[in-house]
Design an enzyme around this catalytic site. Structure first.
Site: not given
Ligand SMILES: NC(=O)c1ccc[n+]([C@@H]2O[C@H](COP(=O)([O-])OP(=O)(O)OC[C@H]3O[C@@H](n4cnc5c(N)ncnc54)[C@H](O)[C@@H]3O)[C@@H](O)[C@H]2O)c1
Length: 283
Positions: A119, A140, A190
């Site tokens: 993001s 995204h 954003n």
């Molecule tokens: N949460 C939101 O609202 C949102 C919205 C748009 C984009 N994003 C982006 O999406 C991405 C994930 O966010 P999220 O909220 O799902 O996070 P989260 O913490 O819920 O999930 C992340 C997952 O990645 C896994 N992980 C970490 N390192 C890893 C690796 N090397 N190999 C494989 N798996 C690995 C972790 O175990 C975890 O299960 C981020 O880049 C975030 O900025 C989030």
């Protein structure tokens, strides 16, 4: 190129949602995470959402089963060796993402596209660590992924037209609306949303109005479905602060300075809904 099989890296909130929408649209999906536990949690949350869809008559039991049957799990990035598209949704950390992309660049077929759901991190920098920067792109998705229509498709400076077109078609095949943007801090979503939230926080900080009043003005007057301070609490105030810092550093423009009240709340551990307290108190 037509994408048939994909892999999602990271089975968290976003990764499991992305895997679900692809599987629902008939793609062959591998869902990868470091831990088996995270994979099981991701699958359980998908199962819950799909069961609710069946209860509400939005989907049949057969469609639910077919969706889940399209997903296999993996704990090794080597399993990306037969994929057309890999979407990375791991933690928002440049070092971790860089390592994942370098490994994917080694193991995936030559034609594969590598996408990131970041993001806030620069897609151009992520593309630059691979030997196929023209096949790297931002996809995204918005939270919750199964509900939100938008996919902001972000072109790094190196992304080819062919890669963009393939991703645009793929997003449409999911029933989503892709919107093309270029890679600058905050992209469009954003860059527009966070300064609005930050400004709403300033109005509280400066005593212009109480949080409830700020949210009512924006809901009733601007037809926003939820006020900016409620939305900030849902997103997480730490995430809001982090993105404001990315904008502030990325543009070097004082108009993006994070509100001191936002910083204070984050220091206090008042992170919004997830911590039980932000601009509102949650049970
Ligand atoms: N949460 C939101 O609202 C949102 C919205 C748009 C984009 N994003 C982006 O999406 C991405 C994930 O966010 P999220 O909220 O799902 O996070 P989260 O913490 O819920 O999930 C992340 C997952 O990645 C896994 N992980 C970490 N390192 C890893 C690796 N090397 N190999 C494989 N798996 C690995 C972790 O175990 C975890 O299960 C981020 O880049 C975030 O900025 C989030």
């Amino acid at each position: 190129m037509t994408i048939k099989n994909i892999m999602v890296i990271g089975a968290g909130q976003m990764g499991s949602g992305i895997a679900q929408v692809f599987a629902q649209s008939g793609f062959d999906v591998k869902l990868n995470d470091l831990s088996e536990e995270a994979l099981q949690e991701g699958l359980a949350s998908m199962e819950k959402i799909l069961s609710r869809n069946v209860e509400k008559g939005r989907m049949t039991e057969g469609e639910k089963t077919a969706t889940l049957d399209n997903i296999t799990t993996s704990t090794s990035l080597d399993d990306a060796s037969d994929r057309d598209l890999v979407i990375e949704a791991v933690v928002e950390n440049m070092d971790v993402k860089t390592q994942v992309f370098q490994k994917l660049d080694e193991v995936t077929p030559e034609h594969a596209i590598l996408a990131t759901n970041t993001s806030s991190l620069p897609i151009t920098d992520i593309a630059a660590v691979t030997k196929r920067p023209d096949q790297v792109i931002g996809m995204h998705f918005m939270n919750p992924v199964p509900v939100m229509k938008l996919v902001e498709v972000i072109r790094a400076i190196q992304t080819s037209d062919e890669t963009y077109q393939t991703i645009e078609e793929t997003a449409k095949a999911l029933g989503k609306m892709p919107v093309e943007v270029n890679d600058y801090p905050g992209f469009v979503s954003n860059r527009v949303l966070m300064p609005m939230i930050n400004e709403a926080i300033y109005t509280v900080y400066e005593g212009v109005a109480e949080p409830e009043a700020v949210d009512e003005v924006m809901k009733l007057g601007m037809n926003h479905p939820m006020g900016p301070l409620t939305l900030a609490d849902f997103i997480g105030l730490d995430t809001c602060l982090y993105i404001m810092e990315v904008l502030y550093e990325g543009f070097g423009d004082s108009k993006y300075r994070p509100c001191p009240l936002l910083k204070k709340y984050v220091s206090a551990g008042w992170l919004g809904k997830k911590s039980g307290r932000g601009f509102y108190v949650y049970e």
